[in-house]
Design a protein around this motif. Structure first.
Motif, PDB file in Angstrom:
ATOM      1  N   ASP A 178       0.816  -1.207   0.000  1.00  0.00           N
ATOM      2  CA  ASP A 178       0.000   0.000   0.000  1.00  0.00           C
ATOM      3  C   ASP A 178       0.853   1.262   0.000  1.00  0.00           C
ATOM      4  N   THR A 181      -3.806   4.345   2.157  1.00  0.00           N
ATOM      5  CA  THR A 181      -5.083   3.744   2.517  1.00  0.00           C
ATOM      6  C   THR A 181      -5.849   4.734   3.378  1.00  0.00           C
ATOM      7  N   LYS A 186     -11.254   2.295   5.585  1.00  0.00           N
ATOM      8  CA  LYS A 186     -10.850   0.973   6.063  1.00  0.00           C
ATOM      9  C   LYS A 186     -11.726   0.536   7.237  1.00  0.00           C
ATOM     10  N   GLN A 191     -11.505  -4.752   5.403  1.00  0.00           N
ATOM     11  CA  GLN A 191     -10.584  -5.203   4.370  1.00  0.00           C
ATOM     12  C   GLN A 191     -10.532  -6.719   4.310  1.00  0.00           C
ATOM     13  N   THR A 249      -7.598   2.178  -2.029  1.00  0.00           N
ATOM     14  CA  THR A 249      -6.183   2.021  -1.751  1.00  0.00           C
ATOM     15  C   THR A 249      -5.356   2.321  -3.000  1.00  0.00           C
ATOM     16  N   SER A 251      -1.736   1.666  -4.548  1.00  0.00           N
ATOM     17  CA  SER A 251      -0.747   0.639  -4.261  1.00  0.00           C
ATOM     18  C   SER A 251       0.348   0.587  -5.322  1.00  0.00           C
TER      19      SER A 251
END
Length: 378
Positions: A178, A181, A186, A191, A249, A251
């Protein structure tokens, strides 16, 4: 605040610009039509830089909305904070320079600006990159499967749900991929558990398109057989669980796929396939002969990259991708969605009705959801 230096204040403003930009981008994905020339004068979002409730509620055009967000994107690039594996509450929850560049890459991909999408993805990876990509082949299974019996249509069925080892991870520390986030999201959307997320047959089939499900760790470990039985639901279908990539997210793999897609569309398609293969080395069983893919043309390379992106990003960024595929100038990537379901109204499902096939075509205005009446009234 009076004790902050000018540099401190500039940093706070840059981070605030990032958070406003990412929030507006999520709203774009739901309440506006996709970005393209013919939609620029369509309704965008309500824009404001004010604090309070006395600003205009007039919706700006889509063009003005994207221009507004772009200014925030460019301001966010001035963030100085660096991303490390763990700093304080954990770096991926902080706005960092890597995160700002990653968001810029996502934004420009939405605009079909492949030069800038590639540029900022490369910068994000330079700041926090390849060495943080996990080798999914080494994840293995959680020590204790969930076993039990469920009755389906009067017949008892014994089940066993085997989970990946990520079930026992402290993902804040161990899931290194990540870049950013959103902590609030979250906490609101787990998740780990997606008990209502039933993958389509088409999505599952995608794992057999360039190899096999059995050799792809993204399917092997994260699509849990009998998971729905373990949740008390009389449904038999493998569903993705304990898998980190989410819509909210940013990433490293997303940035890798951004670069690969940009290369496939307007650059060197062999470079695109090389990037895909480097990522697949972390996803596909190395003892198989399915790690490395090849393409003999630009069109073939684009198709491979988009399939790999679908496998890698999971269902969580799919709407974002479909919208931009359907609004660019490349017809071969258009997606028509279909769903079979009963007749329904806003308040009930008519289970006695014949099954219908609902279709969402590339140019459908239904890609822009109505802003809820409760929000308008509020």
């Amino acid at each position: 605040i009076k004790d902050l230096s000018e540099n401190d204040i500039a940093e706070v403003k840059a981070k605030a610009a990032f958070r406003r930009a990412i929030s507006y981008m999520e709203l774009l994905n739901i309440y506006t039509l996709p970005y393209c020339e013919k939609n620029l004068e369509e309704p965008g979002l309500v824009l404001t830089k004010d604090i309070g409730y006395d600003y205009s509620l007039q919706r700006a055009s889509l063009k003005d909305t994207y221009d507004f967000i772009e200014k925030d994107i460019l301001a966010a690039l001035n963030v100085k904070a660096q991303l490390t594996n763990r700093t304080g509450a954990n770096s991926p929850y902080r706005v960092t320079k890597a995160a700002a560049n990653a968001l810029a890459s996502r934004f420009y991909l939405m605009k079909h600006d492949y030069a800038n999408a590639k540029k900022y993805a490369e910068e994000a990876i330079k700041l926090y990159g390849w060495n943080n990509v996990l080798d999914y082949n080494t994840i293995g299974y959680y020590a204790t499967p969930t076993k039990g019996t469920i009755t389906v249509n009067g017949t008892p069925i014994n089940f066993e749900a085997n989970y990946p080892a990520t079930r026992g991870w402290n993902t804040d520390v161990q899931w290194t991929e990540d870049i950013f986030t959103n902590m609030v999201i979250k906490n609101s959307y787990s998740q780990d558990h997606f008990t209502a997320l039933i993958p389509s047959d088409d999505y599952i089939a995608c794992f057999d398109a360039d190899g096999s499900k059995e050799n792809d760790a993204r399917y092997k470990y994260f699509f849990i057989e009998d998971y729905l039985y373990a949740q008390g639901k009389a449904v038999t279908k493998n569903v993705p669980c304990y898998y980190k990539p989410k819509k909210y997210t940013l990433s490293v793999p997303e940035m890798i796929m951004n670069i690969a897609e940009c290369e496939a569309r307007v650059g060197d398609y062999n470079t695109a396939i090389s990037l895909v293969n480097q990522l697949r080395a972390k996803r596909i069983d190395p003892t198989s002969d399915e790690v490395n893919l090849s393409a003999s043309s630009k069109d073939e390379a684009i198709a491979i990259v988009l399939r790999e992106r679908r496998r890698e990003m999971g269902p969580f960024k799919r709407l974002y991708d479909i919208r931009r595929y359907n609004s660019n100038d490349y017809a071969a990537d258009d997606v028509t969605l279909t769903q079979k379901f009963y007749s329904y109204t806003s308040s009930a499902i008519d289970r006695s009705s014949a099954i219908q096939t609902y279709t969402l075509k590339p140019d459908a205005r239904e890609y822009a959801a109505m802003i809820p009446e409760a929000d308008v009234m509020a």
